[in-house]
Design a protein around this motif. Structure first.
Motif, PDB file in Angstrom:
ATOM      1  N   GLN A   1       0.808  -1.223   0.000  1.00  0.00           N
ATOM      2  CA  GLN A   1       0.000   0.000   0.000  1.00  0.00           C
ATOM      3  C   GLN A   1       0.844   1.277   0.000  1.00  0.00           C
ATOM      4  O   GLN A   1       0.366   2.316  -0.445  1.00  0.00           O
ATOM      5  CB  GLN A   1      -0.924   0.013   1.227  1.00  0.00           C
ATOM      6  CG  GLN A   1      -2.031  -0.998   1.186  1.00  0.00           C
ATOM      7  CD  GLN A   1      -3.082  -0.636   0.150  1.00  0.00           C
ATOM      8  OE1 GLN A   1      -3.496   0.502   0.065  1.00  0.00           O
ATOM      9  NE2 GLN A   1      -3.483  -1.608  -0.639  1.00  0.00           N
ATOM     10  N   TYR A   2       2.061   1.204   0.502  1.00  0.00           N
ATOM     11  CA  TYR A   2       2.902   2.392   0.612  1.00  0.00           C
ATOM     12  C   TYR A   2       3.045   3.148  -0.721  1.00  0.00           C
ATOM     13  O   TYR A   2       2.807   4.357  -0.770  1.00  0.00           O
ATOM     14  CB  TYR A   2       4.283   2.034   1.172  1.00  0.00           C
ATOM     15  CG  TYR A   2       5.228   3.203   1.177  1.00  0.00           C
ATOM     16  CD1 TYR A   2       5.136   4.179   2.174  1.00  0.00           C
ATOM     17  CD2 TYR A   2       6.183   3.357   0.184  1.00  0.00           C
ATOM     18  CE1 TYR A   2       5.992   5.272   2.168  1.00  0.00           C
ATOM     19  CE2 TYR A   2       7.031   4.444   0.166  1.00  0.00           C
ATOM     20  CZ  TYR A   2       6.934   5.395   1.164  1.00  0.00           C
ATOM     21  OH  TYR A   2       7.772   6.478   1.158  1.00  0.00           O
ATOM     22  N   PRO A   3       3.427   2.487  -1.828  1.00  0.00           N
ATOM     23  CA  PRO A   3       3.566   3.238  -3.081  1.00  0.00           C
ATOM     24  C   PRO A   3       2.228   3.823  -3.566  1.00  0.00           C
ATOM     25  O   PRO A   3       2.197   4.884  -4.179  1.00  0.00           O
ATOM     26  CB  PRO A   3       4.084   2.213  -4.089  1.00  0.00           C
ATOM     27  CG  PRO A   3       4.574   1.072  -3.304  1.00  0.00           C
ATOM     28  CD  PRO A   3       3.870   1.100  -1.991  1.00  0.00           C
ATOM     29  N   LEU A   4       1.132   3.152  -3.244  1.00  0.00           N
ATOM     30  CA  LEU A   4      -0.171   3.635  -3.673  1.00  0.00           C
ATOM     31  C   LEU A   4      -0.521   4.950  -2.996  1.00  0.00           C
ATOM     32  O   LEU A   4      -1.079   5.854  -3.605  1.00  0.00           O
ATOM     33  CB  LEU A   4      -1.239   2.577  -3.369  1.00  0.00           C
ATOM     34  CG  LEU A   4      -2.675   2.935  -3.747  1.00  0.00           C
ATOM     35  CD1 LEU A   4      -2.795   3.091  -5.251  1.00  0.00           C
ATOM     36  CD2 LEU A   4      -3.628   1.872  -3.244  1.00  0.00           C
ATOM     37  N   TRP A   5      -0.181   5.099  -1.742  1.00  0.00           N
ATOM     38  CA  TRP A   5      -0.542   6.297  -0.990  1.00  0.00           C
ATOM     39  C   TRP A   5       0.554   7.359  -0.997  1.00  0.00           C
ATOM     40  O   TRP A   5       0.295   8.537  -1.181  1.00  0.00           O
ATOM     41  CB  TRP A   5      -0.862   5.938   0.464  1.00  0.00           C
ATOM     42  CG  TRP A   5      -2.141   5.176   0.574  1.00  0.00           C
ATOM     43  CD1 TRP A   5      -2.273   3.828   0.652  1.00  0.00           C
ATOM     44  CD2 TRP A   5      -3.458   5.705   0.587  1.00  0.00           C
ATOM     45  NE1 TRP A   5      -3.590   3.486   0.725  1.00  0.00           N
ATOM     46  CE2 TRP A   5      -4.344   4.626   0.689  1.00  0.00           C
ATOM     47  CE3 TRP A   5      -3.980   6.999   0.528  1.00  0.00           C
ATOM     48  CZ2 TRP A   5      -5.716   4.792   0.731  1.00  0.00           C
ATOM     49  CZ3 TRP A   5      -5.349   7.160   0.580  1.00  0.00           C
ATOM     50  CH2 TRP A   5      -6.198   6.066   0.677  1.00  0.00           C
ATOM     51  N   LEU A   6       1.786   6.969  -0.760  1.00  0.00           N
ATOM     52  CA  LEU A   6       2.855   7.935  -0.555  1.00  0.00           C
ATOM     53  C   LEU A   6       3.940   7.918  -1.617  1.00  0.00           C
ATOM     54  O   LEU A   6       4.868   8.721  -1.558  1.00  0.00           O
ATOM     55  CB  LEU A   6       3.496   7.689   0.818  1.00  0.00           C
ATOM     56  CG  LEU A   6       2.536   7.746   2.015  1.00  0.00           C
ATOM     57  CD1 LEU A   6       3.255   7.306   3.278  1.00  0.00           C
ATOM     58  CD2 LEU A   6       1.957   9.123   2.174  1.00  0.00           C
ATOM     59  N   GLY A   7       3.861   7.030  -2.557  1.00  0.00           N
ATOM     60  CA  GLY A   7       4.912   6.916  -3.578  1.00  0.00           C
ATOM     61  C   GLY A   7       4.867   8.044  -4.596  1.00  0.00           C
ATOM     62  O   GLY A   7       4.082   8.987  -4.508  1.00  0.00           O
ATOM     63  N   LYS A   8       5.730   7.948  -5.602  1.00  0.00           N
ATOM     64  CA  LYS A   8       5.870   8.988  -6.623  1.00  0.00           C
ATOM     65  C   LYS A   8       4.571   9.224  -7.394  1.00  0.00           C
ATOM     66  O   LYS A   8       4.228  10.342  -7.724  1.00  0.00           O
ATOM     67  CB  LYS A   8       6.990   8.596  -7.580  1.00  0.00           C
ATOM     68  CG  LYS A   8       7.379   9.673  -8.543  1.00  0.00           C
ATOM     69  CD  LYS A   8       8.594   9.271  -9.343  1.00  0.00           C
ATOM     70  CE  LYS A   8       9.035  10.396 -10.252  1.00  0.00           C
ATOM     71  NZ  LYS A   8      10.216  10.044 -11.018  1.00  0.00           N
ATOM     72  N   GLY A   9       3.855   8.175  -7.679  1.00  0.00           N
ATOM     73  CA  GLY A   9       2.587   8.297  -8.404  1.00  0.00           C
ATOM     74  C   GLY A   9       1.396   7.999  -7.522  1.00  0.00           C
ATOM     75  O   GLY A   9       0.345   7.606  -8.010  1.00  0.00           O
ATOM     76  N   GLY A  10       1.538   8.208  -6.228  1.00  0.00           N
ATOM     77  CA  GLY A  10       0.474   7.889  -5.282  1.00  0.00           C
ATOM     78  C   GLY A  10      -0.694   8.861  -5.345  1.00  0.00           C
ATOM     79  O   GLY A  10      -0.654   9.906  -5.992  1.00  0.00           O
TER      80      GLY A  10
ATOM     81  N   LEU B   1      -1.963  10.812  -3.096  1.00  0.00           N
ATOM     82  CA  LEU B   1      -1.731  12.129  -2.515  1.00  0.00           C
ATOM     83  C   LEU B   1      -1.018  13.048  -3.510  1.00  0.00           C
ATOM     84  O   LEU B   1      -1.371  14.219  -3.662  1.00  0.00           O
ATOM     85  CB  LEU B   1      -0.915  12.015  -1.227  1.00  0.00           C
ATOM     86  CG  LEU B   1      -1.580  11.246  -0.079  1.00  0.00           C
ATOM     87  CD1 LEU B   1      -0.629  11.127   1.091  1.00  0.00           C
ATOM     88  CD2 LEU B   1      -2.864  11.931   0.349  1.00  0.00           C
ATOM     89  N   ARG B   2      -0.042  12.517  -4.185  1.00  0.00           N
ATOM     90  CA  ARG B   2       0.698  13.298  -5.190  1.00  0.00           C
ATOM     91  C   ARG B   2      -0.207  13.646  -6.362  1.00  0.00           C
ATOM     92  O   ARG B   2      -0.157  14.763  -6.887  1.00  0.00           O
ATOM     93  CB  ARG B   2       1.918  12.504  -5.658  1.00  0.00           C
ATOM     94  CG  ARG B   2       2.737  13.175  -6.713  1.00  0.00           C
ATOM     95  CD  ARG B   2       3.524  14.340  -6.150  1.00  0.00           C
ATOM     96  NE  ARG B   2       4.380  14.863  -7.200  1.00  0.00           N
ATOM     97  CZ  ARG B   2       4.613  16.140  -7.375  1.00  0.00           C
ATOM     98  NH1 ARG B   2       4.104  17.028  -6.558  1.00  0.00           N
ATOM     99  NH2 ARG B   2       5.373  16.547  -8.348  1.00  0.00           N
ATOM    100  N   VAL B   3      -1.048  12.717  -6.769  1.00  0.00           N
ATOM    101  CA  VAL B   3      -1.977  12.974  -7.873  1.00  0.00           C
ATOM    102  C   VAL B   3      -2.938  14.101  -7.490  1.00  0.00           C
ATOM    103  O   VAL B   3      -3.245  14.979  -8.304  1.00  0.00           O
ATOM    104  CB  VAL B   3      -2.740  11.686  -8.257  1.00  0.00           C
ATOM    105  CG1 VAL B   3      -3.883  11.982  -9.208  1.00  0.00           C
ATOM    106  CG2 VAL B   3      -1.782  10.680  -8.892  1.00  0.00           C
ATOM    107  N   GLY B   4      -3.409  14.098  -6.259  1.00  0.00           N
ATOM    108  CA  GLY B   4      -4.291  15.171  -5.797  1.00  0.00           C
ATOM    109  C   GLY B   4      -3.607  16.523  -5.843  1.00  0.00           C
ATOM    110  O   GLY B   4      -4.205  17.524  -6.262  1.00  0.00           O
ATOM    111  N   GLU B   5      -2.344  16.579  -5.408  1.00  0.00           N
ATOM    112  CA  GLU B   5      -1.590  17.831  -5.470  1.00  0.00           C
ATOM    113  C   GLU B   5      -1.423  18.307  -6.909  1.00  0.00           C
ATOM    114  O   GLU B   5      -1.573  19.498  -7.207  1.00  0.00           O
ATOM    115  CB  GLU B   5      -0.211  17.644  -4.840  1.00  0.00           C
ATOM    116  CG  GLU B   5      -0.216  17.430  -3.339  1.00  0.00           C
ATOM    117  CD  GLU B   5       1.162  17.073  -2.801  1.00  0.00           C
ATOM    118  OE1 GLU B   5       2.124  17.010  -3.601  1.00  0.00           O
ATOM    119  OE2 GLU B   5       1.271  16.847  -1.587  1.00  0.00           O
TER     120      GLU B   5
END
Length: 104
Positions: free
Chosen positions: A16-25, A27-31
């Motif tokens: 789950q880590y890359p899905l939420w906090l990774g480069k293409g996660g 959170l990053r997509v929302g930003e």
């Protein structure tokens, strides 16, 4: 059995880590989506400004009306043999330009 459960839970967290906090996660997509929305808003404002400027440029190229209007309002110029009249509201005082000696 407990060791297997803990190892599977840990593996699930690692997946789950890359899905939420990774480069293409997420959170990053929302930003990035917020940045894109801000860029679209700024582009729309700039397009409106450019359209206004384009209209003004075409008006200045095609006719003398816009040039005359700018000379009157921005430079307080008047035509030869023209009388300048300014109507002021209550409490306003502003000296009128000398009609005999127009400013260039």
């Amino acid at each position: 059995m407990r060791l297997i459960t803990l190892s599977l839970a840990l593996l699930l967290v690692l997946i789950q880590y890359p899905l939420w906090l990774g480069k293409g996660g997420w959170l990053r997509v929302g930003e990035l989506e917020e940045q894109v929305a801000a860029a679209h808003k700024k582009n729309d404002e700039l397009e409106r400004r450019n359209a206004k400027l384009d209209s003004e440029v075409r008006d200045l190229k095609d006719g003398t009306g816009a040039v005359e209007e700018r000379a009157r309002y921005e430079l307080s110029m008047i035509k030869q043999n023209e009388i300048y009249v300014q109507i002021l509201g209550k409490g306003q005082t502003r000296p009128a330009p000398d009609a005999a000696n127009p400013t260039p």
